[in-house]
Design an enzyme around this catalytic site. Structure first.
Site, PDB file in Angstrom:
ATOM      1  CG  ASN A   1      -5.574  17.372   3.800  1.00  0.00           C
ATOM      2  OD1 ASN A   1      -5.326  16.657   4.756  1.00  0.00           O
ATOM      3  ND2 ASN A   1      -6.694  17.273   3.131  1.00  0.00           N
TER       4      ASN A   1
ATOM      5  CB  THR B   1      -3.524  12.831   7.995  1.00  0.00           C
ATOM      6  OG1 THR B   1      -3.680  11.959   6.877  1.00  0.00           O
ATOM      7  CG2 THR B   1      -2.068  12.859   8.415  1.00  0.00           C
TER       8      THR B   1
ATOM      9  CE  LYS C   1      -4.011   2.056   0.938  1.00  0.00           C
ATOM     10  NZ  LYS C   1      -3.820   2.770  -0.339  1.00  0.00           N
TER      11      LYS C   1
ATOM     12  CE  LYS D   1       3.435   6.952   7.475  1.00  0.00           C
ATOM     13  NZ  LYS D   1       3.056   8.178   6.735  1.00  0.00           N
TER      14      LYS D   1
ATOM     15  CE  LYS E   1       4.536   7.689  -1.083  1.00  0.00           C
ATOM     16  NZ  LYS E   1       3.772   7.903   0.159  1.00  0.00           N
TER      17      LYS E   1
ATOM     18  CB  SER F   1      -5.959   4.418   2.923  1.00  0.00           C
ATOM     19  OG  SER F   1      -5.753   5.719   2.476  1.00  0.00           O
TER      20      SER F   1
HETATM   21  P1  NAD Z   1      -0.493  20.368   1.425  1.00  0.00           P
HETATM   22  O1  NAD Z   1       0.183  20.547   0.117  1.00  0.00           O
HETATM   23  O2  NAD Z   1      -1.984  20.388   1.502  1.00  0.00           O
HETATM   24  O3  NAD Z   1       0.019  21.497   2.460  1.00  0.00           O
HETATM   25  C1  NAD Z   1       1.378  21.787   2.642  1.00  0.00           C
HETATM   26  C2  NAD Z   1       1.484  23.081   3.471  1.00  0.00           C
HETATM   27  O4  NAD Z   1       2.877  23.338   3.712  1.00  0.00           O
HETATM   28  C3  NAD Z   1       0.947  24.316   2.777  1.00  0.00           C
HETATM   29  O5  NAD Z   1       0.358  25.177   3.734  1.00  0.00           O
HETATM   30  C4  NAD Z   1       2.200  24.979   2.206  1.00  0.00           C
HETATM   31  O6  NAD Z   1       2.042  26.392   2.026  1.00  0.00           O
HETATM   32  C5  NAD Z   1       3.177  24.662   3.321  1.00  0.00           C
HETATM   33  N1  NAD Z   1       4.572  24.734   2.889  1.00  0.00           N
HETATM   34  C6  NAD Z   1       5.108  24.325   1.715  1.00  0.00           C
HETATM   35  N2  NAD Z   1       6.421  24.595   1.692  1.00  0.00           N
HETATM   36  C7  NAD Z   1       6.724  25.156   2.876  1.00  0.00           C
HETATM   37  C8  NAD Z   1       7.907  25.653   3.451  1.00  0.00           C
HETATM   38  N3  NAD Z   1       9.070  25.640   2.779  1.00  0.00           N
HETATM   39  N4  NAD Z   1       7.844  26.161   4.715  1.00  0.00           N
HETATM   40  C9  NAD Z   1       6.682  26.197   5.385  1.00  0.00           C
HETATM   41  N5  NAD Z   1       5.522  25.749   4.894  1.00  0.00           N
HETATM   42  C10 NAD Z   1       5.545  25.249   3.650  1.00  0.00           C
HETATM   43  O7  NAD Z   1       0.089  19.007   2.015  1.00  0.00           O
HETATM   44  P2  NAD Z   1      -0.545  18.088   3.152  1.00  0.00           P
HETATM   45  O8  NAD Z   1      -1.400  17.050   2.528  1.00  0.00           O
HETATM   46  O9  NAD Z   1      -1.082  18.948   4.228  1.00  0.00           O
HETATM   47  O10 NAD Z   1       0.770  17.329   3.672  1.00  0.00           O
HETATM   48  C11 NAD Z   1       1.678  17.955   4.563  1.00  0.00           C
HETATM   49  C12 NAD Z   1       2.703  16.928   5.017  1.00  0.00           C
HETATM   50  O11 NAD Z   1       2.025  15.850   5.652  1.00  0.00           O
HETATM   51  C13 NAD Z   1       3.540  16.302   3.902  1.00  0.00           C
HETATM   52  O12 NAD Z   1       4.814  16.007   4.418  1.00  0.00           O
HETATM   53  C14 NAD Z   1       2.807  15.010   3.620  1.00  0.00           C
HETATM   54  O13 NAD Z   1       3.666  14.024   3.061  1.00  0.00           O
HETATM   55  C15 NAD Z   1       2.385  14.622   5.027  1.00  0.00           C
HETATM   56  N6  NAD Z   1       1.266  13.683   5.068  1.00  0.00           N
HETATM   57  C16 NAD Z   1       0.059  14.030   4.524  1.00  0.00           C
HETATM   58  C17 NAD Z   1      -0.990  13.119   4.610  1.00  0.00           C
HETATM   59  C18 NAD Z   1      -2.359  13.470   4.096  1.00  0.00           C
HETATM   60  O14 NAD Z   1      -3.300  12.700   4.367  1.00  0.00           O
HETATM   61  N7  NAD Z   1      -2.541  14.586   3.415  1.00  0.00           N
HETATM   62  C19 NAD Z   1      -0.800  11.858   5.203  1.00  0.00           C
HETATM   63  C20 NAD Z   1       0.450  11.546   5.756  1.00  0.00           C
HETATM   64  C21 NAD Z   1       1.477  12.479   5.670  1.00  0.00           C
END
Ligand code: NAD
Length: 422
Positions: free
Chosen positions: A227, A196, A76, A100, A112, A353
């Site tokens: 998100n 998350t 996954k 994880k 992945k 998921s």
């Molecule tokens: P997203 O793209 O919705 O949001 C990312 C946020 O980070 C935005 O607010 C953006 O402006 C900010 N950002 C980008 N570059 C930056 C920087 N240099 N400094 C400060 N802020 C910055 O992404 P997301 O889905 O919220 O995911 C965020 C993190 O969580 C990622 O590392 C992702 O891999 C991890 N993650 C997400 C999920 C999920 O369900 N969405 C699950 C597990 C892990």
């Protein structure tokens, strides 16, 4: 060429995974055969995908699917669209997915995928043709009972919908369980978008309890307002935590008395996603605020040797993937600052998921509150299991506890299959 297991195989180990396993073997007894089993993925597939562009030309995009370990169940993991995607990055992310899934005890292995592409340069039609090309190429190696992709960086519900549709066209079967993160109309799960963050809130509550901390006494700073960060800010605010700072890529805002998160949302997103309330701060300033919990929820490599000595937090909750570099993580451990690792803290997403896949398999769809109740139970249990593993050793960090539990679980599954003796 024979590898350490004595079988014919590729010689290419995953360097990141190998280094992590070597570090783990300093605190946990792992045999050479245990290590050899996990130093490289079970299966790497790659393909150059030809895609017809709107101007009639054909562009070719390198792509990958890596299935790291399937001992605990179908593999996954998400598919990422990014110009920097390469095999070693996908290896590393697939390995972390295997861990994880084991940490939260869902019956999946880790995988992945990725495509080397700048998605911003694609029209909607080009993006659809690329997504369909990916699935047409890998249809033989994915499936609801073999390998189940999901969204990742720059892929979302629409891409998942095209991919599911392409898979069904390739196989001639209705198969919603082949992919997760789908729109609700195509078998997605209620509660997935905020899962998350919901899981992160459960883990922070549980961690605070082990310290005898009350949420209402805690100052929290969150880096990232996408998100994960924005839903988490809401959940924590509703719970009574003092969310004193949030930020996005442009910068952040701070209020020592706690931000009014609903008001932050009211003013947000009007001008290039700038915040219009609170005292303006930079991301560097946010990371070094004097808070109880620092929550990196944006991108990788934010807590590094160049800023770790300036951190003034009591604890770190890693909601982003890989926000702390390995040396900075060691520094924090040496200085008694606990880090709740990503493979636990943000596992609410993959857990939901899994719930989506269960709903697709049973054709019975759950309410949002049922999803959240089950998620809360699963995350709470995972936290308690890890806490037990942590307490069982001298000075174990939360990350070491998570790795020990996950690697043991994967290797035990391999043992019962007869692939190694333990
Ligand atoms: P997203 O793209 O919705 O949001 C990312 C946020 O980070 C935005 O607010 C953006 O402006 C900010 N950002 C980008 N570059 C930056 C920087 N240099 N400094 C400060 N802020 C910055 O992404 P997301 O889905 O919220 O995911 C965020 C993190 O969580 C990622 O590392 C992702 O891999 C991890 N993650 C997400 C999920 C999920 O369900 N969405 C699950 C597990 C892990």
């Amino acid at each position: 060429m024979r590898n350490d297991l004595g079988y014919r195989g590729t010689d290419t180990v995953c360097e990141f995974c190998s280094a992590e396993l070597d570090r783990l073997s300093e605190v946990e007894l792992l045999t050479d055969r245990d290590l050899a089993m996990l130093r490289q993925p079970r299966r790497r597939v790659n393909a150059n995908l030809p895609v017809r562009m709107d101007d009639g030309s054909v562009a070719v995009f390198p792509s990958f699917r890596i299935q790291y370990n399937s001992a605990r169940g179908p593999t996954k993991g998400g598919i990422r669209y990014h110009p920097d995607v390469d095999e070693s990055e996908v290896d590393q992310l697939a390995f972390l997915m295997a861990l994880k899934c084991a940490v939260v005890d869902i019956p999946f292995g880790g995988a992945k995928g990725g495509v080397q592409v700048d998605p911003n340069g694609l029209s909607v039609g080009e993006r659809e043709r690329l997504s369909r090309a990916y699935i047409a190429e890998y249809a033989d190696v994915i499936g609801p009972e073999t390998d189940i992709p999901a969204p990742d960086v720059n892929t979302g519900p629409q891409v998942m919908a095209w991919m599911m549709d392409e898979y069904e066209q390739q196989t001639g079967e209705h198969a919603p369980g082949v992919i997760t993160g789908k729109p609700l109309e195509l078998g997605g799960s209620r509660g997935r978008t905020s899962a998350t963050s919901f899981g992160g809130r459960v883990i922070l509550d549980a961690f605070a309890e082990t310290r005898g901390w009350e949420p209402t006494d805690l100052d929290v700073a969150i880096q990232g307002f996408g998100n994960v960060g924005s839903y988490l800010a809401t959940f924590l605010h509703e719970r009574g935590y003092n969310v004193v700072a949030v930020s996005n890529a442009q910068g952040g805002i701070y209020d020592a008395d706690g931000l009014d998160i609903p008001a932050v949302f009211d003013g947000y997103g009007t001008e290039d996603d700038l915040f219009v309330t609170g005292e303006q701060i930079t991301n560097d300033e946010l990371l070094t605020l004097d808070v109880d919990v620092l929550i990196p929820a944006a991108i990788e490599d934010q807590i590094t040797m160049s800023n770790v000595a300036d951190l003034r937090t009591e604890a770190v909750l890693e909601m982003a993937n890989g926000p702390t570099t390995t040396d900075a993580d060691a520094y924090l451990a040496d200085h008694g600052i606990p880090v709740i690792p990503d493979i636990l803290a943000n596992a609410g997403g993959v857990t939901t998921s899994y719930f989506e896949w269960v709903q697709n398999s049973s054709n019975e769809y759950w309410s949002k509150s049922k999803v959240q109740n089950k998620l809360e139970e699963q995350m709470q249990t995972a936290f308690e299991d890890l806490h037990e593993v942590k307490q069982a050793g001298d000075d174990r960090s939360w990350r070491q506890a998570a790795y020990i539990r996950a690697v043991d679980s994967v290797l035990d599954a391999e043992k019962f299959r007869g692939n190694i003796s333990r």
